[in-house]
Scaffold this motif. Structure first.
Motif, mmCIF file in Angstrom:
data_model
loop_
_atom_site.group_PDB
_atom_site.id
_atom_site.type_symbol
_atom_site.label_atom_id
_atom_site.label_comp_id
_atom_site.label_asym_id
_atom_site.label_seq_id
_atom_site.Cartn_x
_atom_site.Cartn_y
_atom_site.Cartn_z
ATOM 1 N N PHE A 206 0.703 -1.348 0.007
ATOM 2 C CA PHE A 206 -0.038 -0.094 -0.127
ATOM 3 C C PHE A 206 0.961 1.383 -0.084
ATOM 4 C CE2 PHE A 206 -2.619 -3.551 1.773
ATOM 5 C CZ PHE A 206 -3.691 -3.425 1.271
ATOM 6 N N SER A 207 0.431 2.332 -0.747
ATOM 7 C CA SER A 207 1.108 3.630 -0.745
ATOM 8 C C SER A 207 1.041 4.380 0.673
ATOM 9 C CB SER A 207 0.579 4.432 -1.825
ATOM 10 O OG SER A 207 -0.628 4.943 -1.669
ATOM 11 N N ALA A 208 2.086 5.087 1.021
ATOM 12 C CA ALA A 208 1.768 5.891 2.200
ATOM 13 C C ALA A 208 0.862 6.869 2.032
ATOM 14 C CB ALA A 208 3.217 6.731 2.355
ATOM 15 N N GLN A 209 0.587 7.345 1.025
ATOM 16 C CA GLN A 209 -0.562 8.137 0.812
ATOM 17 C C GLN A 209 -2.105 7.608 1.206
ATOM 18 O OE1 GLN A 209 -0.751 11.333 0.460
ATOM 19 N NE2 GLN A 209 -2.882 11.470 0.506
ATOM 20 N N PHE A 210 -1.893 6.249 0.739
ATOM 21 C CA PHE A 210 -3.079 5.471 1.098
ATOM 22 C C PHE A 210 -3.547 5.456 2.534
ATOM 23 C CE2 PHE A 210 -4.957 1.400 2.331
ATOM 24 C CZ PHE A 210 -6.394 1.230 1.790
ATOM 25 N N VAL A 211 -2.474 5.132 3.264
ATOM 26 C CA VAL A 211 -2.430 5.065 4.780
ATOM 27 C C VAL A 211 -2.672 6.521 5.496
ATOM 28 C CG1 VAL A 211 -0.897 4.596 6.865
ATOM 29 C CG2 VAL A 211 -0.601 3.118 4.890
ATOM 30 N N ALA A 212 -1.951 7.571 4.802
ATOM 31 C CA ALA A 212 -2.341 8.884 5.413
ATOM 32 C C ALA A 212 -3.676 9.193 5.278
ATOM 33 C CB ALA A 212 -1.327 9.720 4.708
ATOM 34 N N GLU A 213 -4.203 8.836 4.380
ATOM 35 C CA GLU A 213 -5.700 9.161 4.264
ATOM 36 C C GLU A 213 -6.605 8.376 5.123
ATOM 37 O OE1 GLU A 213 -6.572 8.461 0.068
ATOM 38 O OE2 GLU A 213 -5.415 10.033 -0.630
ATOM 39 N N ARG A 214 -6.297 7.150 5.595
ATOM 40 C CA ARG A 214 -7.004 6.525 6.176
ATOM 41 C C ARG A 214 -6.894 6.983 7.767
ATOM 42 N NH1 ARG A 214 -8.725 0.923 4.729
ATOM 43 N NH2 ARG A 214 -8.697 0.326 7.053
ATOM 44 N N LEU A 215 -5.473 7.370 7.974
ATOM 45 C CA LEU A 215 -5.351 7.755 9.308
ATOM 46 C C LEU A 215 -6.007 9.200 9.512
ATOM 47 C CD1 LEU A 215 -1.741 6.579 10.200
ATOM 48 C CD2 LEU A 215 -3.915 5.383 10.310
ATOM 49 N N ALA A 216 -5.834 10.137 8.478
ATOM 50 C CA ALA A 216 -6.595 11.638 8.649
ATOM 51 C C ALA A 216 -7.962 11.237 8.641
ATOM 52 C CB ALA A 216 -6.143 12.117 7.404
ATOM 53 N N ASP A 217 -8.561 10.490 8.168
ATOM 54 C CA ASP A 217 -10.105 9.976 8.343
ATOM 55 C C ASP A 217 -10.541 9.852 9.965
ATOM 56 O OD1 ASP A 217 -10.594 10.587 5.783
ATOM 57 O OD2 ASP A 217 -10.627 8.764 4.978
ATOM 58 N N ALA A 218 -9.740 8.987 10.368
ATOM 59 C CA ALA A 218 -9.800 8.366 11.720
ATOM 60 C C ALA A 218 -9.525 9.407 12.635
ATOM 61 C CB ALA A 218 -8.945 7.235 12.035
ATOM 62 N N ILE A 219 -8.540 10.279 12.419
ATOM 63 C CA ILE A 219 -8.381 11.448 13.477
ATOM 64 C C ILE A 219 -9.495 12.314 13.276
ATOM 65 C CG2 ILE A 219 -6.691 13.293 13.980
ATOM 66 C CD1 ILE A 219 -4.485 11.699 12.849
ATOM 67 N N GLU A 220 -10.082 12.738 12.181
ATOM 68 C CA GLU A 220 -11.131 13.680 12.103
ATOM 69 C C GLU A 220 -12.394 13.138 12.628
ATOM 70 O OE1 GLU A 220 -9.663 16.775 8.512
ATOM 71 O OE2 GLU A 220 -10.859 14.777 8.015
ATOM 72 N N ALA A 221 -12.652 11.842 12.561
ATOM 73 C CA ALA A 221 -13.850 11.272 13.054
ATOM 74 C C ALA A 221 -13.993 11.421 14.464
ATOM 75 C CB ALA A 221 -14.009 9.878 12.548
ATOM 76 N N GLY A 222 -12.935 11.731 15.212
ATOM 77 C CA GLY A 222 -12.952 11.816 16.675
ATOM 78 C C GLY A 222 -13.210 10.330 17.294
ATOM 79 N N ASN A 223 -13.229 10.310 18.777
ATOM 80 C CA ASN A 223 -13.256 8.963 19.429
ATOM 81 C C ASN A 223 -12.179 8.125 18.750
ATOM 82 O OD1 ASN A 223 -14.300 7.603 21.509
ATOM 83 N ND2 ASN A 223 -15.824 6.887 20.211
ATOM 84 N N LEU A 224 -11.068 8.251 18.979
ATOM 85 C CA LEU A 224 -9.887 7.285 18.207
ATOM 86 C C LEU A 224 -10.218 5.860 19.055
ATOM 87 C CD1 LEU A 224 -7.715 7.523 16.646
ATOM 88 C CD2 LEU A 224 -6.081 8.035 18.590
ATOM 89 N N PRO A 225 -10.252 5.103 18.274
ATOM 90 C CA PRO A 225 -10.325 3.759 18.605
ATOM 91 C C PRO A 225 -8.890 2.961 19.463
ATOM 92 C CG PRO A 225 -10.341 3.599 16.313
ATOM 93 C CD PRO A 225 -10.408 5.081 16.684
ATOM 94 N N LEU A 226 -8.968 1.992 19.957
ATOM 95 C CA LEU A 226 -7.882 1.454 20.568
ATOM 96 C C LEU A 226 -6.687 0.894 19.384
ATOM 97 C CD1 LEU A 226 -5.824 0.346 22.826
ATOM 98 C CD2 LEU A 226 -7.021 -1.923 22.759
ATOM 99 N N ARG A 227 -7.466 0.327 18.433
ATOM 100 C CA ARG A 227 -6.561 -0.217 17.430
ATOM 101 C C ARG A 227 -7.404 -0.041 15.984
ATOM 102 N NH1 ARG A 227 -5.537 -4.174 19.911
ATOM 103 N NH2 ARG A 227 -3.305 -3.921 20.636
#
Length: 263
Positions: A206-227
């Protein structure tokens, strides 16, 4: 808009995350041991930060100010049998991957606790839960990293601080190409066999950009899960190991990594 400090932004996931979050309007403090590597990043601030140095960590965090999100991304790895590296090389890996993370936690968490909020994103790997030959040192650091992160999650919850572990599969970045190899003759067959098998069987990472987008979505969604599954396949990789008892795992893995005459 959040104020985000990211470690290890000179390349790979850290760099992609800095660019992605900045593009979404967040104030990103990108850091690297050599800040010249950050010159072309369009972010709010670029700071020198070496996570193996307590003084460097303290200076960078003081310069960054109040942090809403800390992303512990800086890491190093090595391709080697467990017995092969000199002690100082093993210490170098733990200094960056484990103690570097702890230095960042000690520097940033008091401010988050005082403000009653904050997110800590811990960039980890599937190998934390499925160690394998030639990656024992890296897997050990990530297993420790995950154990600390789970404890932190419980300790910091009453203060409004969320800790999330990002499990990764294979990611296309300079992380693997920059990996040092220390190979003794006794293990050359193992190294050759594993490399040939990976070259034949590995899917495109997977590209670093693919990972960055997934993580940015999780951060913006709030309520960060454990994993979080940063690549979309990391949880499957972990589940494959969990589905096997130790005897079956050993039998299957030995057959995969050694030539038949050796096992």
């Amino acid at each position: 808009m959040k104020r985000v400090l990211i470690t290890g932004c000179s390349s790979g996931i850290g760099r992609a995350l800095a660019s992605e979050l900045s593009g979404r309007g967040h104030r990103v403090i990108a850091t690297a041991r050599d800040p010249d590597t950050l010159r072309d990043l369009d972010v709010a601030e670029r700071l020198a930060l070496d996570v193996t140095s307590r003084d460097s960590v303290q200076r960078a965090v003081a310069a960054a100010g109040d942090i809403d999100v800390l992303i512990n991304n800086a890491g190093v790895t090595i391709w080697s049998a467990v017995e092969s590296p000199p002690e100082e090389e093993t210490q170098r890996i733990f200094e960056t991957n484990v103690f570097g993370m702890l230095r960042m936690i000690r520097a940033v968490v008091p401010g988050m606790r005082e403000r009653g909020s904050g997110d800590i994103v811990q960039i980890s790997s599937a190998v934390a839960r499925r160690s394998t030959a030639l990656l024992g040192h890296y897997a050990a650091t990530k297993a420790a990293f995950d154990a600390y992160s789970e404890a932190l999650r419980l300790e910091l919850a009453p203060f409004g601080i969320k800790v999330g572990i990002v499990a990764l599969g294979a990611v296309e970045s300079s992380f693997g190409t920059n990996r040092r190899e220390i190979v003794e003759p006794a293990y050359q067959d193992l190294v050759d066999h594993v490399k040939a098998r990976l070259a034949k069987a590995r899917k495109s990472p997977f590209s670093a950009q693919f990972v960055a987008e997934r993580l940015a979505d999780a951060i913006e969604a709030g309520n960060l899960p454990l994993r979080l599954d940063g690549t979309g396949d990391a949880f499957d990789l972990i589940a494959q190991r969990a589905a096997l008892d130790d005897v079956e795992w050993e039998r299957k893995t030995l057959a995969e990594i050694w030539t038949p005459e050796r096992v």
